[in-house]
Design a protein around this motif. Sequence first.
Motif, short mmCIF file in Angstrom:
data_model
loop_
_atom_site.label_atom_id
_atom_site.label_comp_id
_atom_site.label_asym_id
_atom_site.label_seq_id
_atom_site.Cartn_x
_atom_site.Cartn_y
_atom_site.Cartn_z
N SER A 225 26.70 23.06 61.41
CA SER A 225 25.42 22.35 61.51
C SER A 225 25.05 22.15 62.97
N LEU A 226 26.06 21.92 63.82
CA LEU A 226 25.80 21.85 65.26
C LEU A 226 25.36 23.20 65.80
N LEU A 227 26.12 24.24 65.49
CA LEU A 227 25.82 25.58 65.99
C LEU A 227 24.45 26.06 65.51
N SER A 228 24.11 25.74 64.28
CA SER A 228 22.80 26.14 63.75
C SER A 228 21.68 25.43 64.51
N GLY A 229 21.91 24.14 64.78
CA GLY A 229 20.91 23.40 65.54
C GLY A 229 20.74 23.93 66.95
N TRP A 230 21.86 24.25 67.60
CA TRP A 230 21.81 24.76 68.97
C TRP A 230 21.15 26.13 69.04
N SER A 231 21.42 26.98 68.04
CA SER A 231 20.97 28.37 68.11
C SER A 231 19.68 28.64 67.36
N GLY A 232 19.35 27.78 66.39
CA GLY A 232 18.19 28.04 65.54
C GLY A 232 18.48 28.98 64.39
N VAL A 233 19.76 29.33 64.17
CA VAL A 233 20.15 30.25 63.10
C VAL A 233 20.85 29.46 61.99
N ASP A 234 20.44 29.67 60.76
CA ASP A 234 21.05 29.00 59.61
C ASP A 234 22.33 29.74 59.21
N PHE A 235 23.47 29.24 59.68
CA PHE A 235 24.75 29.91 59.39
C PHE A 235 25.19 29.74 57.95
N SER A 236 24.53 28.89 57.18
CA SER A 236 24.90 28.74 55.77
C SER A 236 24.59 29.99 54.98
N GLN A 237 23.75 30.87 55.52
CA GLN A 237 23.36 32.09 54.81
C GLN A 237 24.40 33.20 54.93
N TYR A 238 25.45 32.98 55.71
CA TYR A 238 26.41 34.04 55.97
C TYR A 238 27.79 33.68 55.46
N ASP A 239 28.49 34.68 55.02
CA ASP A 239 29.87 34.50 54.57
C ASP A 239 30.74 34.07 55.75
N PRO A 240 31.69 33.17 55.51
CA PRO A 240 32.54 32.69 56.62
C PRO A 240 33.25 33.81 57.37
N ASP A 241 33.57 34.91 56.69
CA ASP A 241 34.30 35.99 57.34
C ASP A 241 33.40 37.14 57.78
N GLU A 242 32.09 36.91 57.76
CA GLU A 242 31.14 37.93 58.21
C GLU A 242 31.09 37.95 59.74
#
Length: 462
Positions: free
Chosen positions: A311-328
Amino acid sequence: MKKKRIYLNAFDMNCVAHQSPGLWVHPEDQSHRYKDIEYWVELAKILEKGRFDGLFIADVIGIYDVYGGDKETTIREATQVPVNDPILLVSAMSHATKHLGFGITCSTTFEHPYTFARRMSTLDHLTNGRIAWNIVTSYLESGTKNIEIGDKFQHSERYNIAEEYLEVCYKLWEGSWEDGAVVKDKEKRMFTDPTKVHEINHHGKYFDVPGIHLCEPSPQRTPVLFQAGGSLRGRQFAGKHAECTFISAPLKEATAAYVKDVRTQAREQGRDPQSLKVFALFTPIVGRTEEEAWAKYEELSSYISYEGALSLLSGWSGVDFSQYDPDEEIKYIETNAVKSMLEVLTKSSPNKKWTVRELANFAGIGGMGPVAIGTPEQIADTFEEWIDETDIDGFNLAYAITPGTFIDFTELVVPELQRRGRLKMEYEEGVYREKLFGKGQVRLSEEHIGSSYRNNHLQEQA
């Protein structure tokens, strides 16, 4: 050759999960006490015992709502929310200490300069000149939902606003009141000589501030100026205005490149490039033995929140990391912000393939800055390498747990740095600016743009 002194800030925020999401559940962490003024007073005393130069208090206006497209994860994980105002902490902490400086983060996008200048002058008075301002333009669009600023949130426009904002503040702090304005003459019944107090008559694109500053000159007049922008525009702004800058980069190569560029920007503004002090984000995990340090790190890592970190990284980058598999692998995410972040991470190891999970674990302790793990001697070695090889001046130390990380550092690493002649044994007298730049450096230097707004500038305008 004389060893370069190391400057130290503690990096905190008036919230629960600052840079190490999830670790608030650690049994020794006390960040949940952020609402308790006694917590902050205790922390200030610890830092002054450790000869820290300052406590750098971050802030955000808005919440991280990119991950999952909503704010649910951020609220559940306490990822920099709830967050309280940083400025209200300072009076109590300054009363409990004598030398520690306080860097307050305030946004030029959401704060009006007239009232803000008064608050900072008030704090500079109450602390006897121990205040710094971390200038930010804000990056969370969630903040604009609650404070209407129209189309002013574009990156370049935010810095244009900031430029004029600083101009207003300089006029208020440096130019409105002459040095001898306050006379306190009881016989004449004159506290202030009105002929020595001047309206600033500012009429700009974004602000109209015609009147006088409401405060008599504070010890520093203008607080010490910090800035943390990493973009080209941000570095240009820092080269013109900042006395200290803050960088968050995990590798020495990226840090050295930033330092070189920001010093070049300062030189192009007619300033001594070495007059700009650069602080790098670092999180120290220290043990009396190497085994103890690594065991501590493994134990702390077990508390990292995967979703909180993302949630921090998504806020900093503007990318929703919830859309990606953890091992992608992150390389498939086509966003410039993340490409640059990944480039920094992999520059020294081009064959490394970063997954979303690995990035979350990396950022889970200390955010996007390096983590130094080891004995006091090993931590000191690491700090010396960074100082000598990147040309930074000091560190903003984040915590894994608070105040435990700061206590460990004060008790174990500080004596080693002092033994090596890298850290001061005692504080020098004077205001915050003098402690950073030397005796007699009470006000902005003559080569700083802010000095051009002193009283003679306003008299010429009149």
